[in-house]
Design an enzyme around this catalytic site. Structure first.
Site, PDB file in Angstrom:
ATOM      1  N   ASP A 136     -13.219 -68.483   4.132  1.00  0.00           N
ATOM      2  CA  ASP A 136     -13.198 -69.050   2.783  1.00  0.00           C
ATOM      3  C   ASP A 136     -12.346 -68.153   1.893  1.00  0.00           C
ATOM      4  O   ASP A 136     -12.613 -66.958   1.776  1.00  0.00           O
ATOM      5  CB  ASP A 136     -14.615 -69.124   2.207  1.00  0.00           C
ATOM      6  CG  ASP A 136     -15.418 -70.243   2.845  1.00  0.00           C
ATOM      7  OD1 ASP A 136     -14.814 -71.094   3.531  1.00  0.00           O
ATOM      8  OD2 ASP A 136     -16.653 -70.267   2.673  1.00  0.00           O
ATOM      9  N   ASP A 160     -17.576 -84.375   6.516  1.00  0.00           N
ATOM     10  CA  ASP A 160     -18.921 -83.813   6.368  1.00  0.00           C
ATOM     11  C   ASP A 160     -19.926 -84.946   6.541  1.00  0.00           C
ATOM     12  O   ASP A 160     -19.915 -85.910   5.778  1.00  0.00           O
ATOM     13  CB  ASP A 160     -19.100 -83.195   4.977  1.00  0.00           C
ATOM     14  CG  ASP A 160     -18.146 -82.018   4.749  1.00  0.00           C
ATOM     15  OD1 ASP A 160     -17.608 -81.496   5.743  1.00  0.00           O
ATOM     16  OD2 ASP A 160     -17.940 -81.641   3.585  1.00  0.00           O
TER      17      ASP A 160
END
Lengths: 264, 201
Positions: free
Chosen positions: A10, A129
């Protein structure tokens, strides 16, 4: 063909956030250093997720990719906030091999089609997702970091992204993510069975056994993990050694008669 | 030692450029045929479709100059589509003549496995280990992304992989080399192959 192990980083404002905690890093937030370390450990690819992903930050992630691509020679994927063909172009030009699109693919599925046509399917990863529906009849697709239920059925959407030319699906289970108790095998299997393109399973990795299961029972082609690797609970090398013992084909570098290869 | 990378509008040259630079070579992007005269090594990279690639090479006036450089003995490496173009014919979209520098034809992968062949697969040596593969392990993993390949194991094949069947994924004849995989994306062992190419005499 080997099963791939992919660490995910990230990135925020040019730095890797949530920290990385394994040996010998001078700067635990430096994307270059972390990428180099993962490369040496045997990571098969790296994924960078731009978690700010605002327009101003776009140039920052491109700069990160450019710096990493100068010294790490394995496939690099960049995702987060990609909205247009122009975004795709910038990221690929910076040295990424693939781009991962998520919310924008749902809002504008034409972006998948256009991206695949202009840059080739191999550059276009669609990140999905998924979360199980309460009535247990399947899974829905969520966007905006898993906060927005689109009402789309996961398997319907997976088929559509394949039909539109996506080269891979990065499938994250919202239910499993962050639990460390294993990938969502049922969901991974359902998607793997319905598409021909490779599926990268994400969310829930906590042990070597979890990786083994997602390949054998889940039918995944690759598996992604973030904090598990970053905090050194398990190393990429440990996962691969474990998988190899169980008969899963993985890329392990130093197994030739000439021993480990070092360049420079 | 200078290495020229031919830019003919077929895909991203960045990775191969960065890899050669990382290995310490002076790297030049070749945009016009005459620039081929000023480099010691030539790399023909490429991602995309065979017919368009041949059109672009012809339109850029590269074909004769490339062949001339090869005749003069300059080491020449085709990567991915750049390898495929070395052969006599390609069958992507339609039948198109290739450069015809090496014998063989390029056809769509004939397999029930997933196409493209994408990911890490073994590079197995054919015959005695070629100098291009010096000091790497005996069957290293290389990174592949392709839907078309050399259709037969010709005499020039020095390395193969197994994807449904044996595929010739590395070729060599005198000073001409071709690899179907991406050495510039294949970690340390891929870099070693590029260095071996750079050191080729």
């Amino acid at each position: 063909m080997t099963k791939r192990i992919i660490p995910c980083l990230d990135v925020k404002a040019g730095r890797v956030v949530k920290g990385v905690n394994f040996a010998d890093l001078v700067d635990a937030g430096d994307p270059k250093e972390i990428a180099r370390a993962y490369n040496l450990m045997g990571a098969d690819e790296l994924i960078f997720l731009d978690i700010m992903a605002t327009l101003e930050m776009r140039d920052t992630i491109c700069q990160v990719v450019e710096e990493v691509a100068n010294q790490v020679f394995i496939p690099l994927t960049v995702g987060g906030g990609i909205r247009s063909v122009d975004d795709l172009r910038k990221i690929l030009r910076a040295g990424a091999d693939k781009t991962a699109i998520n919310s924008a693919a749902v809002n504008n599925p034409e972006l998948i089609t256009a991206g695949a046509k202009i840059f080739g399917s191999q550059c276009i990863v669609v990140a999905i997702d998924g979360q199980r529906r309460r009535d247990n009849t399947g899974w829905n697709v969520y966007t905006h970091g898993g906060t927005r239920n689109t009402g789309l059925d996961l398997l319907t959407w997976a088929s559509e992204v394949e039909r539109r030319g996506a080269g891979e699906i990065l499938l994250t289970s919202i239910d499993a993510d962050g639990t460390g108790t294993g990938f969502d095998l049922e969901m991974t299997r359902a998607v793997s069975e319905i598409v021909q393109i490779p599926v990268i399973a994400s969310g829930g990795a906590g042990s070597v056994k979890d990786f083994l299961n997602v390949f054998t029972l889940g039918g995944a082609d690759a598996a992604l993990a973030a904090s598990l690797f970053h905090f050194g609970q398990l190393s990429v090398a440990q996962v691969k050694t474990g998988l190899k013992k169980s008969g899963i084909p993985v890329r392990i570098m130093d197994e030739g008669p000439n021993g480990k290869v070092k360049v420079r | 030692m200078s290495v020229g990378i031919i830019d003919y509008g077929m895909g991203n040259l960045k990775s191969i450029y960065k890899a050669m630079e990382y290995l310490g070579y002076r790297v030049k992007i070749i945009e016009t045929p005459d620039a081929l005269l000023n480099v010691d090594r030539i790399i023909l990279p490429g991602v995309g479709a065979f017919p368009r690639a041949m059109e672009n090479l012809a339109a850029g006036g590269f074909i004769n100059e490339m062949k001339l450089a090869i005749d003069q003995g300059k080491p020449f490496l085709g990567i991915c589509l750049g390898m495929q173009l070395l052969f006599e014919k390609g069958y992507e979209d339609r039948e198109v003549a290739g450069l015809g520098i090496l014998q063989g034809e390029v056809k769509r992968l004939d397999t029930k496995l997933k196409i493209p062949h994408m990911g890490w697969n073994r590079l197995c040596m054919r015959g005695r280990t070629h100098p291009l593969f010096a000091r790497i392990s005996s069957a290293p993993y290389m990174y592949f992304v392709h839907s078309f390949a050399l259709s037969q194991l010709t005499d020039d094949v020095i390395g193969y992989t197994v994807y449904g069947k044996e595929l010739g994924v590395a070729v060599a004849r005198n000073n001409v080399f071709g690899v179907q995989f991406h050495p510039e994306k294949s970690g340390e062992e891929g870099l070693r192959i590029l260095r071996n190419f750079g050191e080729m005499v």
